[in-house]
Design an enzyme around this catalytic site. Structure first.
Site, short mmCIF file in Angstrom:
data_model
loop_
_atom_site.label_atom_id
_atom_site.label_comp_id
_atom_site.label_asym_id
_atom_site.label_seq_id
_atom_site.Cartn_x
_atom_site.Cartn_y
_atom_site.Cartn_z
N GLU A 49 3.48 -19.78 -2.09
CA GLU A 49 3.00 -18.75 -3.01
C GLU A 49 2.03 -17.84 -2.28
O GLU A 49 1.40 -18.27 -1.32
CB GLU A 49 2.26 -19.42 -4.18
CG GLU A 49 3.08 -20.46 -4.90
CD GLU A 49 2.22 -21.33 -5.81
OE1 GLU A 49 1.15 -20.89 -6.24
OE2 GLU A 49 2.64 -22.46 -6.07
N CYS A 63 -19.10 21.07 -2.69
CA CYS A 63 -19.11 22.43 -2.19
C CYS A 63 -18.60 23.26 -3.38
O CYS A 63 -17.48 23.04 -3.84
CB CYS A 63 -18.18 22.60 -1.00
SG CYS A 63 -17.89 24.32 -0.61
N ASP A 116 -6.04 -12.49 -3.61
CA ASP A 116 -7.47 -12.31 -3.36
C ASP A 116 -8.10 -11.58 -4.54
O ASP A 116 -8.22 -10.37 -4.54
CB ASP A 116 -7.64 -11.51 -2.06
CG ASP A 116 -9.05 -11.63 -1.53
OD1 ASP A 116 -9.81 -12.47 -2.05
OD2 ASP A 116 -9.39 -10.88 -0.60
#
Ligand code: IVH
Length: 673
Positions: free
Chosen positions: A115, A431, A119
C-alpha cells in the site's frame, strides 16, 4: 567509560527526538526532514537494544510520537494506535522478513499487501450502527484529540455506512484508521487562490491538512480541500475480514475511500518489485507518498507476531529515498504574478533531489523569509514532492559561517521599477502598476489557458515574446495580431504563426463564462464566471450593474461583488473591454428558442457535486438551465437528480439517504438528447 559516553548520547538523542516530536506533531513546524528524524530514532533504537539496561519507560522509542495539543477533548483509543518500523533498502526489508519468519515459519509462505504510505494526518474514525460518531487524531497512540466536527466537513468521509445501499452491513461498532491528506493539485490550486486573494500561502499539504483539522473554526476546515484514504480496521465488535486485502476491499464496499494502487503480492519478492514500480511513478502520484507499506496479509498471524515497542511486527514501511537535501541559497529572486503580487523564490546552488537537478525553489512569501530568518548564503533544506515546485523548508543554522547576509524586502517592482505596495491586512506585496510588463505576461498566459479562452500554442514563453516584442499591450491586442507580425518572432516559422492565429481566431467563439474567467478579475473563478454569465448575458449589462444587484446573484458574496465593481471601474480595464468589443470578441448568452432547444428538464431540480469528466460545474449548470431545469446548491427532498462526478462527498451521502437518483455526466446528457 564507554558506558558513560553511550549514556550521554542516549540522553541527548532522547531530548532531540522529543523536541522534534513536539515541533512536528504539536506545532506543525518540523525543523528537520523525516529522513533525519528517522536517523536519530534508529540510532537511539540501536543503542537501546545493545544496552537494554539503559532503557527508560519514557524513552521516545516507547511512544508513537506526538503530544496532545491543549484545547481539544482527549479521547482514549480503544486499542493502541500503532506506528510502523521502517526500512530503507531491500536488504533491510529482507532482514525484517527473516526476523519474523524465525518467530513463525508460516511467514515463509505468506502473501503481502503493498500500500502507499500516505503522508498526511492519521485519523481514527468511530462508527456506531453505521453512523460516524467520533473522529480523533492519533496523538501519542494511547490518547488522541477529538476532531469530530472538523472531520465531518471532509467530503470523502462517510457519515453513514454503508454508503451504497447494497454494501455489506457493518458490525454495530467499527473503528477505522485512515489518513487525511490534500492532493497535490488541490494544494497548488488552494495556494494560487490564497495568493490571488493576498493571503498567506501554505508550505506543504501535510501540515495544511493537519492544521486545518485542528481548527476550532470548522468553516475554515471546510474550506480546505481535505480528503481521506482509509487502510485499516482498528477495532470492531462483529465479524470483519481477517485478511488485510479483504479488509481493504470490505472498507471500499462500505463506501470508505481506499487508495486505488494497492496490490496483493504472492511473496516478498513481489512486494520488492512493486517498490520499484512505485519509485518509478513517484513523481506522477496525485498525493504525497513517502514510501510503501508492506503488510502480512494474514491479520491473525500478524496479531500473533505481536509488537516491538509501538511497531507491529507484521508490517513495515519501506521508505523512498530522501527527497530533502541541503544546498546553498545563492540569492533570492522575485516573481511578479498576474494580480501584481510579488513573491520571492530561492536561487540555489544546483543540487540533485530524487534524480532531478533543482536550481530554484519557492520561498512562499516575505514573512516566511523573515520568520525563518533565512539569509543569503545560508545552507537551506529543500524538499521536492511529486511534480510540484520544490520548496525551502528553512535554514541550517548550525552551518552558518558569519558570511551570510540578511535579506531586505524590496520596495520596487523587479519588472517595471514602480514602488511596491503592501495592502492592509494582507501578507502579499503588490506591484499596482497596471502597465507592468511582468503582469501582462501572466495575464496573457491566464487569458489563453485551458479553463479560459483555451488558445492552443499560447503559453508563458510565447506571452513573453509577444510582450517583449511590444506586439501586445493588453489581452485585447491578441485579436489584432496577424501572421506577418508573428513570423518575425524568434522560433515562429510560417506554420507556427498560422496555427497561433487560427487558435486565437477560434477562441472568439468561447462563451461569455470563459471570457469572464479569462479576464482574470480577482476572486472570479470558473463557477462565479458561470453564474455571472447566466445572470447578465453580456459584458455590457454586467459592466453597468450595481453592487446590490450583484450581491443578489447566487454564489456571489459581498467581497466578490466589490472586486467586480472595482474591476469595471478601472479605466485600463474599460479600454480593454472597448477593444474587445471592437474586435467582436463579445459573446452573448442567448435565450434558448423553443424550436431549437426543447425544455425537456422543465420542472426538474438538479444538484451538482464532484468533478465531472468533461463539463465544468458552471457549464453543466448552464446546460440544465438551457433545457428548462433548475439547479440548487443542496440536496433536499425536492431534489430530483444528483449529478455526481469524481470525489463527490456529503451531497452524495445525503442523496443516498433520501433515495434520490444519482446520475453521472453521460446520464445527464442522455436526459436532454
Ligand atoms: S499501517 C498497524 N498503512 O504511516 C497499522 N500506516 O509510522 C499500522 N500510514 O502515521 C499503520 N499510510 O498512520 C499503515 N497504508 C498505510 C499507511 C500508514 C500511511 C501512516 C500511519 C503512521 C505512519 C506510520
Amino acid at each position: 567509560m564507554v558506558e558513560k559516553k553511550i549514556q550521554r548520547r542516549i540522553i541527548t538523542l532522547r531530548a532531540e527526538i522529543r523536541k522534534h516530536n513536539y515541533q512536528y506533531h504539536v506545532l506543525n513546524a518540523p525543523l528537520i526532514s523525516d529522513y533525519e528524524y528517522d536517523r536519530l530514532m534508529r540510532e537511539l533504537q540501536a543503542l537501546e537494544s545493545e544496552h537494554p539496561e539503559l532503557i527508560t519507560p519514557d524513552s521516545p522509542t516507547h511512544r508513537v510520537g506526538g503530544e496532545v495539543a491543549e484545547g481539544f477533548v482527549r479521547v482514549s483509543h480503544p486499542v493502541p494506535i500503532l506506528s510502523l518500523s521502517s526500512a530503507h533498502s531491500d536488504d533491510e526489508v529482507r532482514a525484517w522478513f527473516e526476523r519474523i519468519a524465525k518467530l513463525d515459519e508460516r511467514v515463509r509462505d505468506a502473501n503481502f499487501t503493498v500500500e502507499p504510505k500516505l503522508d498526511g494526518l492519521t485519523v481514527v474514525l468511530h462508527y456506531e450502527n453505521g453512523v460516524f460518531t467520533r473522529g480523533t487524531t492519533r496523538g501519542d497512540g494511547e490518547v488522541g484529540e477529538d476532531i469530530t466536527s472538523g472531520l465531518k466537513t471532509v467530503r470523502s468521509l462517510p457519515l453513514h455506512i454503508p454508503v451504497i445501499a447494497s454494501g455489506p452491513k457493518p458490525p454495530p461498532r467499527l473503528v477505522v484508521r485512515g489518513e487525511a491528506i490534500i492532493y497535490l493539485d488541490d494544494f497548488q490550486k488552494l495556494n494560487e487562490e490564497l495568493e490571488a486573494a493576498g493571503e498567506r500561502i501554505y508550505v506543504n499539504p501535510r501540515n495544511t491538512a493537519s492544521g486545518a483539522l485542528r481548527q476550532f473554526d470548522t468553516s475554515l476546515t471546510a474550506s480546505r480541500p481535505i480528503r481521506l484514504l482509509c487502510y485499516d480496521i482498528v477495532d470492531s465488535d462483529g465479524p470483519v475480514p481477517q485478511e488485510q486485502w479483504e479488509a481493504l476491499l470490505y472498507l471500499k464496499a462500505l463506501g470508505f475511500p481506499v487508495p486505488s494502487d494497492i496490490t496483493l503480492e504472492a511473496d516478498l519478492d513481489g512486494a520488492l518489485n512493486r517498490y520499484q514500480d512505485w519509485i518509478g511513478r513517484r513523481d506522477s502520484l496525485p498525493y504525497e507518498v513517502d514510501g510503501i507499506v508492506v503488510k502480512l496479509n494474514d491479520l491473525q498471524l500478524a496479531r500473533e507476531l505481536g509488537v516491538v515497542g509501538k511497531d507491529p511486527r507484521g508490517a513495515i514501511a519501506y521508505k523512498f529515498p530522501a527527497q530533502v537535501v541541503t544546498t546553498c541559497l545563492e540569492d533570492i529572486g522575485l516573481n511578479v504574478g498576474r494580480t501584481g503580487v510579488v513573491t520571492p523564490f530561492a536561487i540555489l546552488e544546483p543540487v540533485e533531489v530524487g534524480g532531478v537537478t533543482v536550481r530554484q525553489a519557492t520561498l512562499h512569501n516575505f514573512d516566511f523569509i523573515h520568520e525563518k530568518d533565512i539569509r543569503i548564503g545560508d545552507r537551506v533544506l529543500i524538499k521536492r514532492a511529486g511534480d510540484v515546485i520544490p520548496y525551502v523548508i528553512g535554514p541550517v543554522v548550525e552551518a552558518r559561517t558569519g558570511e551570510e547576509s540578511s535579506y531586505r524586502i524590496p520596495d520596487r517592482c523587479p519588472s517595471c521599477g514602480e514602488l511596491l505596495e503592501r495592502i492592509e491586512g494582507e501578507v502579499a506585496i503588490y506591484c499596482v502598476n497596471a502597465a507592468c510588463p511582468a503582469q501582462l505576461v501572466r495575464n496573457i498566459e491566464h487569458f489563453a489557458s485551458r479553463g479560459a479562452m483555451d488558445i492552443e500554442g499560447l503559453g508563458i514563453k510565447v506571452a513573453h515574446l509577444l510582450v517583449e516584442g511590444r506586439l501586445v499591450n493588453d489581452v485585447a491586442d491578441l485579436y489584432s495580431l496577424d501572421e506577418e507580425v508573428l513570423s518575425g518572432l524568434e522560433g515562429f516559422a510560417d506554420k507556427r504563426a498560422q496555427n497561433l492565429i487560427e487558435s486565437i481566431q477560434a477562441s472568439r467563439s468561447q462563451p461569455l463564462s470563459r471570457l469572464l474567467t479569462a479576464l482574470g478579475i480577482r476572486n472570479v473563478g470558473e463557477a462565479a464566471a458561470g453564474d455571472l454569465a447566466s445572470q447578465f448575458k453580456n459584458l455590457t449589462l454586467l459592466s453597468e450593474v450595481g453592487l446590490d444587484e450583484l450581491e443578489e446573484v447566487e454564489g456571489i458574496g459581498p467581497k466578490v461583488a466589490r472586486t467586480i465593481i472595482d474591476w469595471f471601474a478601472q479605466p485600463s480595464n474599460i479600454r480593454i473591454l472597448k477593444k474587445l468589443h471592437k474586435a467582436e470578441v463579445w459573446p452573448e448568452v442567448t435565450e434558448p428558442k423553443e424550436r431549437e432547444v426543447e425544455r425537456v428538464l422543465a420542472g426538474l431540480t438538479f444538484v451538482l457535486t464532484g468533478t465531472l469528466p468533461s463539463l465544468t460545474r458552471a457549464e453543466a449548470k448552464e446546460l440544465i438551465l438551457l433545457h428548462g431545469g433548475n439547479v440548487t446548491g443542496n440536496v433536499s427532498r425536492r431534489t430530483d437528480y444528483l449529478v455526481a462526478g469524481e470525489s463527490s462527498g456529503s451531497k452524495l451521502t445525503r442523496a443516498q439517504e433520501l433515495d434520490i437518483p444519482v446520475i453521472d455526466e453521460l446520464q445527464l446528457k442522455a436526459l436532454i438528447e
